[in-house]
Write a protein that holds these residues in place. Structure first.
Motif, PDB file in Angstrom:
ATOM      1  N   ILE A 203      40.367  21.740  68.874  1.00 10.10           N
ATOM      2  CA  ILE A 203      41.601  22.305  69.409  1.00 10.10           C
ATOM      3  C   ILE A 203      42.346  22.967  68.257  1.00 10.10           C
ATOM      4  N   TRP A 242      45.222  23.203  74.225  1.00  7.24           N
ATOM      5  CA  TRP A 242      44.338  24.264  73.729  1.00  7.24           C
ATOM      6  C   TRP A 242      44.829  25.631  74.179  1.00  7.24           C
ATOM      7  N   HIS A 345      41.770  18.051  66.059  1.00  4.43           N
ATOM      8  CA  HIS A 345      42.876  18.983  65.849  1.00  4.43           C
ATOM      9  C   HIS A 345      42.687  19.726  64.540  1.00  4.43           C
TER      10      HIS A 345
END
Length: 358
Positions: A203, A242, A345
């Motif tokens: 993401i 996202w 992340h």
């Protein structure tokens, strides 16, 4: 007074202040033993064929609130001392029974970082294909290290490719390549919870966007999250996060992934359950070989050994007699394998052609 200020905080009872600080302590974090290689995993977005970043180094940092004040540091590090003991995985360390840590030094191994004993999760990306290269010698087996670290952590995690590759389309794959052998089954402790990562999803959003979405911890200190693929609501939260950072046209494979998991959830969950059953059969096959089950018993456990050899490893069609006493005994002590999706992340643009990490 600004909305971000609260000068009366110190006037609150200590019990209430401690509770507030506790909300800022990161939840379970994932410590990676080695670098993930996109060629060898189901990774979205499907970018350049190069190693991904090692993001769990952030998980090894002291919690942010430990640097706010002495009281906050006490909450973060000392108040629950039995829960927040930091382990580094270095040589010389031993567990509560005096068993030393077996170090694993390989070309893609992670340097030791802190993780909280009995609270965080250790993850191993490695599987057989990592060894398929010509420029380096065969690395040492990382499973003894995983076994030791898993005994110190709250749970362990491995890639699906190590145990049984997950195929969301259900295509038949009879190959035994890229999976552990029967001799390695002994490294999986029946008392340890093992998460099995079916897919890795990156993401790419800013720290501010991640904090607003709240999917990577309250203060963004949980850069790697493991999510049950059947938890559609949580997966949808990661999808929405996202979308904050990328348009679907930039990462079509990620868009397709989320569509498959959220919009066609029933089909996806059915495939996950089929995978679980196939893994159970494969595990029983390994135990038969590891424990050298006699041929006559072997034939009673598997009722379809007379089929062509090329079909024996089509686990969706294998017939395992769960009523057999030996099978029931092994299932009772089989490690608990739980399928998960790994969300990572990154504030860069990793995995996208034409972009470099900051």
């Amino acid at each position: 007074m600004m909305a971000t200020e609260f000068p009366k905080f110190r006037d609150l009872p200590m019990e209430l202040r401690v509770k507030i600080w506790s909300f800022c302590v990161p939840g379970p974090r994932v410590y990676e033993m080695d670098y993930p290689l996109s060629d060898f995993h189901s990774t979205f977005p499907d970018g350049e064929a190069r190693p991904r970043e090692l993001w769990s180094s952030k998980s090894g940092l002291w919690p942010v609130i430990s640097r706010v004040c002495r009281e906050a540091r006490d909450v973060a590090l000392n108040r629950h001392r039995h829960r927040y003991m930091y382990v580094t995985g270095e040589e010389g360390q031993t567990d509560e029974h005096g068993v030393p840590y077996p170090p694993w030094t390989a070309w893609n191994a992670n340097l030791p970082v802190r993780f909280r004993k009995g609270f965080d999760i250790v993850h191993l990306h490695w599987h057989g294909d990592y060894d398929h290269h010509d420029w380096l010698g065969p690395p040492p087996n990382p499973l003894p290290s995983l076994q030791w670290l898993a005994s110190q952590a709250a749970a362990a995690s491995v890639s699906a490719e190590l145990l049984h590759r997950f195929d969301p389309d259900g295509d038949k794959n009879y190959s035994l390549a890229s999976v552990i052998g029967s001799k390695d089954a002994k490294y999986f402790d029946p008392h340890v919870l093992y998460y099995v990562v079916l897919a890795i999803v990156e993401i790419h959003i800013s720290a501010e966007e991640a904090a607003h979405a709240g999917v990577f911890g309250t203060l963004g200190e949980e850069p790697i999250r493991l999510v049950d693929p059947r938890d559609t609501a949580t997966v949808a939260r990661f999808r929405d996060a996202w979308r904050c950072g990328r348009a679907s046209v930039e990462e079509p494979d990620v868009a397709e992934f989320f569509s498959r998991v959220t919009d066609a959830a029933d089909d996806y969950c059915a495939r996950v359950e089929q995978w679980r059953q196939e893994l159970e059969k494969k595990w029983m096959w390994h135990k038969c070989n590891e424990l050298r089950v006699p041929e006559d018993t072997h034939a009673k456990i598997w009722s379809d050994l007379d089929q062509p050899r090329e079909l024996r490893f089509d686990w969706s069609r294998r017939q395992l007699d769960k009523g057999h006493p030996w099978v029931q005994k092994q299932l009772a002590v089989m490690p608990r394998f739980e399928p998960v999706l790994m969300f990572r992340h990154c504030t860069g643009r990793c995995g996208l052609a034409g972009y470099a990490n900051p």
